[in-house]
Design an enzyme around this catalytic site. Sequence first.
Site, PDB file in Angstrom:
ATOM      1  N   PHE A 122      -8.445 -17.151  44.843  1.00 17.86           N
ATOM      2  CA  PHE A 122      -9.611 -16.704  45.734  1.00 17.86           C
ATOM      3  C   PHE A 122      -9.064 -16.524  47.028  1.00 17.86           C
ATOM      4  CE2 PHE A 122     -14.081 -16.642  47.460  1.00 17.86           C
ATOM      5  CZ  PHE A 122     -14.567 -15.478  46.735  1.00 17.86           C
ATOM      6  N   GLY A 123      -8.013 -15.970  47.066  1.00 20.69           N
ATOM      7  CA  GLY A 123      -7.131 -15.487  48.106  1.00 20.69           C
ATOM      8  C   GLY A 123      -7.578 -14.114  48.659  1.00 20.69           C
ATOM      9  N   ARG A 127      -8.480 -23.818  44.083  1.00 10.52           N
ATOM     10  CA  ARG A 127      -8.082 -25.206  44.475  1.00 10.52           C
ATOM     11  C   ARG A 127      -9.113 -25.919  45.281  1.00 10.52           C
ATOM     12  NH1 ARG A 127      -1.697 -26.338  44.211  1.00 10.52           N
ATOM     13  NH2 ARG A 127      -1.610 -24.256  44.549  1.00 10.52           N
ATOM     14  N   THR A 181      -3.221  -8.474  37.913  1.00  7.33           N
ATOM     15  CA  THR A 181      -2.569  -7.728  38.913  1.00  7.33           C
ATOM     16  C   THR A 181      -1.568  -8.885  39.586  1.00  7.33           C
ATOM     17  OG1 THR A 181      -4.162  -7.875  40.700  1.00  7.33           O
ATOM     18  CG2 THR A 181      -4.134  -5.984  39.331  1.00  7.33           C
ATOM     19  N   ARG A 183       0.985 -12.035  38.493  1.00  5.32           N
ATOM     20  CA  ARG A 183       2.226 -12.108  37.848  1.00  5.32           C
ATOM     21  C   ARG A 183       2.141 -12.108  36.619  1.00  5.32           C
ATOM     22  NH1 ARG A 183       3.788 -10.082  41.773  1.00  5.32           N
ATOM     23  NH2 ARG A 183       5.433 -10.664  43.229  1.00  5.32           N
ATOM     24  N   GLU A 239       9.670  -8.297  33.326  1.00  4.24           N
ATOM     25  CA  GLU A 239       9.585  -6.583  33.646  1.00  4.24           C
ATOM     26  C   GLU A 239      11.073  -6.314  33.704  1.00  4.24           C
ATOM     27  OE1 GLU A 239       7.237  -6.429  37.321  1.00  4.24           O
ATOM     28  OE2 GLU A 239       5.593  -7.410  36.329  1.00  4.24           O
ATOM     29  N   HIS A 285       3.529  -2.142  37.137  1.00  5.36           N
ATOM     30  CA  HIS A 285       3.533  -2.769  38.407  1.00  5.36           C
ATOM     31  C   HIS A 285       3.159  -1.848  39.447  1.00  5.36           C
ATOM     32  CE1 HIS A 285       5.108  -6.635  40.429  1.00  5.36           C
ATOM     33  NE2 HIS A 285       4.274  -6.135  41.246  1.00  5.36           N
ATOM     34  N   GLY A 342       0.501  -2.072  41.572  1.00 14.91           N
ATOM     35  CA  GLY A 342      -0.378  -2.925  42.506  1.00 14.91           C
ATOM     36  C   GLY A 342      -0.493  -2.228  43.882  1.00 14.91           C
TER      37      GLY A 342
HETATM   38  C1  8YV Z   1       5.281  -5.573  45.415  1.00 13.03           C
HETATM   39  C2  8YV Z   1       4.025  -7.429  44.489  1.00 13.03           C
HETATM   40  O1  8YV Z   1       5.434  -4.074  45.450  1.00 13.03           O
HETATM   41  O2  8YV Z   1       3.900  -8.151  46.763  1.00 13.03           O
HETATM   42  C3  8YV Z   1       4.073  -8.267  45.674  1.00 13.03           C
HETATM   43  O3  8YV Z   1       4.027  -9.543  45.424  1.00 13.03           O
HETATM   44  O4  8YV Z   1       3.994  -8.015  43.552  1.00 13.03           O
HETATM   45  C4  8YV Z   1       4.386  -6.082  44.578  1.00 13.03           C
HETATM   46  O5  8YV Z   1       3.128  -5.410  44.858  1.00 13.03           O
HETATM   47  C5  8YV Z   1       6.486  -6.172  44.976  1.00 13.03           C
HETATM   48  O6  8YV Z   1       6.563  -7.500  45.045  1.00 13.03           O
HETATM   49  C6  8YV Z   1       7.636  -5.973  46.192  1.00 13.03           C
HETATM   50  O7  8YV Z   1       8.734  -6.727  46.111  1.00 13.03           O
END
Ligand code: 8YV
Length: 324
Positions: free
Chosen positions: A158-159, A181, A241, A243, A272, A290, A292
């Site tokens: 919940f960040g 947590r 979204t 890991r 990946e 990926h 996000g």
């Molecule tokens: C990034 C991400 O694009 O910031 C993160 O943790 O997962 C991604 O959205 C990527 O990690 C860039 O290094």
Amino acid sequence: MTPAKPRILVTRRLPGPVQARLAEAYAADLNDADVPLDRATLVAAMRSYDALVPTITDRIDADLLTLPGRTVRMIANFGAGTDHIDLGAAREAGIIVSNTPGALTETTAELAILLILMAMRRAGEGERELRAGRWTGWRPTHLLGHGLAGKTLGLIGFGRIAQATARRARALGMEVQYVSRTPAGREVEAALGARRARSLEALAAWSDVVSLHVPGGPETHHLIDRKFLAQMRPHAILINTARGSVVNEAALAEALDSGVIAGAGLDVFEQEPAVHPALLGCERAVLLPHLGSATWEARIAMGMQAADNLDAHFSGRDVHDRVS
Ligand code: 8YV
């Protein structure tokens, strides 16, 4: 004589305005070809630069961080997640590591909502059907999905990004519960209309959509396993979204195939860019590469935040986003 500019290596091509700023302030080596760096190049880099600006595609492990003759003293990661960097080893070696939290919050939350909508409304299946010339025309029971209003979103973690996702989900009429947590403050819960679930099991049992927002790493490895998936409701979907390592992909593919859960929306994967072959065959899985934080706004903000962290370090100030 003006002091020599610090030497930095930027491991991947970054948006133009970010590269321009870094090239102006530093003796910066950029990677315009955008080819991921191999191990030998990273080893050489650790012994010739003052700082690195790496991304998730660089594995920065203890061997690299403890190389004899190392010159790198600062690693300004481009991204929020740092599970590709051995932070413990960096700390021991006295290397400062920073990340870019905040810059990608809204963009990643948008993508979580996109995946929720795509999976619930079967948009990927529809697009594939149409492009393949398999669409035979409108019919009352064609590709029926589920609406979001009145459904419950269960957030694991919940960040910042989870809370930004909650805000959007509320606007779409969803109820929100979470596990984390530490409980969020009363005001945060009230503002987001979110309540803390008793346990992971309770969250699984009472959510129509489960969305993952925990960091990668050993503590969360395969948190979503066969047992968790079996506790979810058969019409529910899983969104990731965060890991890839958080989900046991083989177990997820099995759960999708056997109807243990109804769908999944995945933006991140265990290995990946490889995707588990069983997932590639799942019609009910929406799979994105990926994306996000893949907006101009977020990627420029991430680069500027990494540059701010470098600037702070090289001018002797506290590094705001220091994680080791
Ligand atoms: C990034 C991400 O694009 O910031 C993160 O943790 O997962 C991604 O959205 C990527 O990690 C860039 O290094």
